[in-house]
Write a protein that holds these residues in place. Structure first.
Motif, short mmCIF file in Angstrom:
data_model
loop_
_atom_site.label_atom_id
_atom_site.label_comp_id
_atom_site.label_asym_id
_atom_site.label_seq_id
_atom_site.Cartn_x
_atom_site.Cartn_y
_atom_site.Cartn_z
N PRO A 14 0.85 -1.20 0.00
CA PRO A 14 0.00 0.00 0.00
C PRO A 14 0.88 1.25 0.00
O PRO A 14 1.82 1.33 0.79
CB PRO A 14 -0.80 -0.13 1.30
N LYS A 18 1.75 2.45 -6.92
CA LYS A 18 1.17 1.73 -8.08
C LYS A 18 0.31 2.68 -8.93
O LYS A 18 0.49 2.78 -10.14
CB LYS A 18 0.31 0.54 -7.59
N ALA A 36 -7.83 -2.08 -9.33
CA ALA A 36 -8.80 -2.98 -8.67
C ALA A 36 -9.37 -2.29 -7.43
O ALA A 36 -10.59 -2.36 -7.18
CB ALA A 36 -8.11 -4.29 -8.30
N GLY A 37 -8.52 -1.59 -6.68
CA GLY A 37 -8.98 -0.89 -5.49
C GLY A 37 -10.01 0.18 -5.83
O GLY A 37 -11.06 0.29 -5.17
N HIS A 58 -13.86 -5.45 4.00
CA HIS A 58 -12.52 -5.92 3.64
C HIS A 58 -11.53 -4.76 3.54
O HIS A 58 -10.38 -4.88 3.98
CB HIS A 58 -12.56 -6.70 2.31
N GLY A 62 -8.23 -4.35 5.75
CA GLY A 62 -7.01 -4.65 4.97
C GLY A 62 -6.99 -6.07 4.46
O GLY A 62 -5.92 -6.59 4.10
N THR A 70 -14.21 -8.94 -7.60
CA THR A 70 -13.15 -8.16 -8.26
C THR A 70 -13.04 -8.54 -9.73
O THR A 70 -12.93 -7.68 -10.61
CB THR A 70 -11.79 -8.41 -7.56
N GLY A 90 -2.95 -3.46 -8.49
CA GLY A 90 -3.45 -3.99 -7.21
C GLY A 90 -4.17 -5.32 -7.32
O GLY A 90 -4.97 -5.67 -6.46
N PHE A 91 -3.87 -6.09 -8.31
CA PHE A 91 -4.51 -7.40 -8.53
C PHE A 91 -3.56 -8.27 -9.33
O PHE A 91 -2.88 -7.73 -10.21
CB PHE A 91 -5.83 -7.20 -9.29
N ARG A 93 -4.05 -10.27 -5.68
CA ARG A 93 -3.44 -9.98 -4.38
C ARG A 93 -3.26 -11.20 -3.50
O ARG A 93 -2.56 -11.13 -2.49
CB ARG A 93 -4.36 -9.01 -3.63
N ASN A 97 -7.43 -14.74 -5.53
CA ASN A 97 -7.45 -13.85 -6.71
C ASN A 97 -6.83 -14.55 -7.92
O ASN A 97 -7.37 -14.52 -9.03
CB ASN A 97 -6.64 -12.57 -6.45
N ARG A 138 -10.02 8.11 1.93
CA ARG A 138 -10.08 6.64 1.97
C ARG A 138 -10.20 6.16 3.41
O ARG A 138 -9.50 6.63 4.31
CB ARG A 138 -8.81 6.04 1.31
N ASP A 140 -9.19 3.54 4.56
CA ASP A 140 -8.09 2.70 5.01
C ASP A 140 -6.75 3.43 5.08
O ASP A 140 -5.71 2.80 5.30
CB ASP A 140 -7.96 1.45 4.11
O1 LIG Z 1 -7.85 -6.88 -5.98
C1 LIG Z 1 -8.10 -6.23 -4.96
C2 LIG Z 1 -7.68 -4.90 -4.82
C3 LIG Z 1 -7.98 -4.24 -3.64
N1 LIG Z 1 -8.66 -4.86 -2.67
C4 LIG Z 1 -9.01 -4.16 -1.44
O2 LIG Z 1 -8.88 -2.75 -1.65
C5 LIG Z 1 -7.95 -2.22 -0.69
C6 LIG Z 1 -7.24 -1.04 -1.29
O3 LIG Z 1 -6.51 -1.45 -2.40
P1 LIG Z 1 -5.72 -0.43 -3.33
O4 LIG Z 1 -5.03 -1.20 -4.35
O5 LIG Z 1 -6.65 0.64 -3.78
O6 LIG Z 1 -4.73 0.30 -2.33
P2 LIG Z 1 -3.32 -0.04 -1.70
O7 LIG Z 1 -3.60 -0.90 -0.52
O8 LIG Z 1 -2.49 -0.75 -2.69
O9 LIG Z 1 -2.82 1.30 -1.34
C7 LIG Z 1 -7.09 -3.38 -0.30
O10 LIG Z 1 -6.50 -3.23 0.98
C8 LIG Z 1 -8.09 -4.53 -0.29
O11 LIG Z 1 -8.87 -4.54 0.88
C9 LIG Z 1 -9.06 -6.18 -2.81
O12 LIG Z 1 -9.66 -6.73 -1.91
N2 LIG Z 1 -8.77 -6.82 -3.96
#
Ligand SMILES: O=c1ccn([C@@H]2O[C@H](COP(=O)(O)OP(=O)(O)O)[C@@H](O)[C@H]2O)c(=O)[nH]1
Ligand SMILES: Nc1ncnc2c1ncn2[C@@H]1O[C@H](COP(=O)(O)OP(=O)(O)O)[C@@H](O)[C@H]1O
Length: 424
Positions: A14, A18, A36-37, A58, A62, A70, A90-91, A93, A97, A138, A140
């Motif tokens: 994270p 990316k 993907a996020g 989720h 995290g 997805t 982001g996929f 993961r 997946n 966000r 998270d």
């Molecule tokens: O294929 C994916 C991509 C993302 N996420 C969820 O989306 C959140 C945020 O992902 P993103 O790629 O946007 O952010 P990053 O964590 O890489 O900053 C992740 O922590 C997961 O909970 C997921 O479940 N599957």
């Protein structure tokens, strides 16, 4: 067979950058960036979505959203884009997946490259906190979620990175450097990736490469040819002198004569031929040159713009049409040149030459003895190469026709059933 859509996966912790890097890459290369996020966040923000709450759960924790959700979002976005090259950020993961993608999309897409943005936990946390402070909104981008996301990345995503490493698809990037330096390294990988040898493993490209070589071989064996014939010239004093006459390309014999000073005479003796085989030879050579140029252009297109070629039907029709025309030219050109060559051989046959009535050449033919013919083997080979070219260009016309027939879906993204999204 039409090309499958190409996919580049971008993985990393994270905040490793990316999204930042993907938005830079798409400015230089024709890729569609799918995060993907972001797709999950958009779905979660959709009040009518049945899976919004599950996604939110989720994201905050995290953990990873079930792949059915997805994968469906990614597939929809790919189809909606109408494009053929995708940068998926982001996929995949985790194992779930990867197996979901393999089950639903692996035979309908080609994974060209997997990029992994290497970045320490401290820097990831610092960047994400900075992103949150800057108003990312966000749920998270806070320390509690971040720690969980980093654990998930190490335990679930790194094995996927290793999986692609074993397949030879992984490229690691030091993502701790300033963004401009990171993008430079990435663009190098993309630059190399767009040169593809794939078409040359298929009949169209493989035959085209051969056509390039054989077209050059065919016309060069004619243009580089200088034939010769020879006699002994009787000086009348008991002495003889050897005479060698050349037969050069383009074989316009009537306009080619050679003056030789023989037996110490003050005036040269003029030797000449009759006949003109230049139009046959030049048509053959012209076909060879055109074929070489077209093969050169198409080889470059296949190497550097294969995707555009496959997607742009006009390019493929032009290739098909010109290949057909050149196949016809090779047949006509080789036939004409075979006929011309037999005339040329007859005309330059030294035995025939010395038998020719004196008034035709203005020479005392009785003085010519011991006719010697040179080798015309290179020209005979050129005719064979011409017919070989005809076979290759005709064969390639067939493969191009077949490719045009084997059309896939409009935008290159196969129509397929996508797993239904799981309920909350
Ligand atoms: O294929 C994916 C991509 C993302 N996420 C969820 O989306 C959140 C945020 O992902 P993103 O790629 O946007 O952010 P990053 O964590 O890489 O900053 C992740 O922590 C997961 O909970 C997921 O479940 N599957
Ligand atoms: N190379 C870099 N150096 C410094 N900051 C960066 C770099 N790359 C990205 N950032 C910043 O870090 C934050 C997270 O970047 P982002 O691209 O959203 O990461 P990811 O998509 O991997 O979660 C953003 O605020 C971005 O501006």
């Amino acid at each position: 067979m039409a090309a499958l859509p190409e996919v580049v996966f971008v993985l990393g912790g994270p905040g490793s950058g990316k999204g930042t890097q993907c938005s830079k890459i798409i400015k230089e290369f024709e890729f569609v960036h799918l995060s993907a996020g972001d797709l999950l966040r958009d779905e979660q923000a959709n009040k009518e979505s049945e899976v919004g709450q599950l996604i939110e759960y989720h994201i905050v924790n995290g953990t990873i959203v079930p792949v059915e959700i997805t994968c469906e979002l990614l597939h929809k976005a790919m189809k909606a884009s109408g494009k053929h090259k995708f940068l998926i950020d982001g996929f995949p993961r985790n194992e779930d997946n990867l197996s979901g993608w393999t089950k639903n999309m692996a035979d309908k897409t080609v994974v060209k490259l997997v990029l992994c943005m290497d970045c320490s936990d401290d820097i990831c946390i610092e960047r994400c906190m900075g992103r949150g402070a800057a108003g990312s909104g966000r749920s998270d981008d806070n320390l509690t979620s971040l720690k969980k996301r980093l654990v998930t990345f190490r335990s679930a995503t790194l094995p996927i990175v290793e999986h692609y490493d074993k397949l030879g698809l992984l490229r690691r990037i030091n993502a701790e450097r300033p963004a401009e330096q990171v993008v430079f390294a990435l663009l190098c990988y993309f630059g190399v990736m767009i040169v593809t040898v794939q078409p040359f493993l298929e009949p169209r490209g493989f035959i085209r490469a051969l056509e390039f070589i054989f077209a050059i071989a065919a016309f060069a064996s004619v243009t580089n040819f200088v034939g010769s014939i020879g006699f002994d010239y009787d000086c009348g004093t008991g002495k003889t002198e050897a005479v060698r006459l050349t037969v050069p390309y383009p074989f316009h014999l009537g306009s080619h004569s050679e003056n030789k000073i023989l037996c110490g005479a003050t005036k040269p003796t003029k030797f000449t031929f009759f006949g003109d085989y230049s139009s046959d030879a030049q048509f053959f050579v012209g076909t060879g040159v055109l074929s070489m140029l077209w093969a050169m252009i198409t080889v470059a297109v296949y190497l550097l713009g294969e995707q555009n070629y496959r997607l742009d039907k006009r390019l493929r029709y032009v290739d098909f049409g010109l290949t057909l025309v050149l196949a016809t030219f090779w047949l006509a050109g080789s036939g004409a040149w075979a006929n011309g060559l037999s005339g040329l051989k007859h005309e330059t046959d030294p035995v025939e030459y010395i038998r020719t009535p004196q008034f035709l050449y203005g020479l005392d033919m009785a003085k010519l003895h011991n006719p010697r013919s040179g080798s015309f083997a290179a020209l005979t080979i050129s005719v064979l190469l011409g017919f070989l070219n005809f076979i290759m260009w005709t064969g390639n016309t067939w493969f191009l026709y077949k490719e045009l027939k084997d059309e896939q879906g409009e935008n290159g993204v196969p129509n397929q059933s996508v797993p239904a999204a799981a309920g909350p």
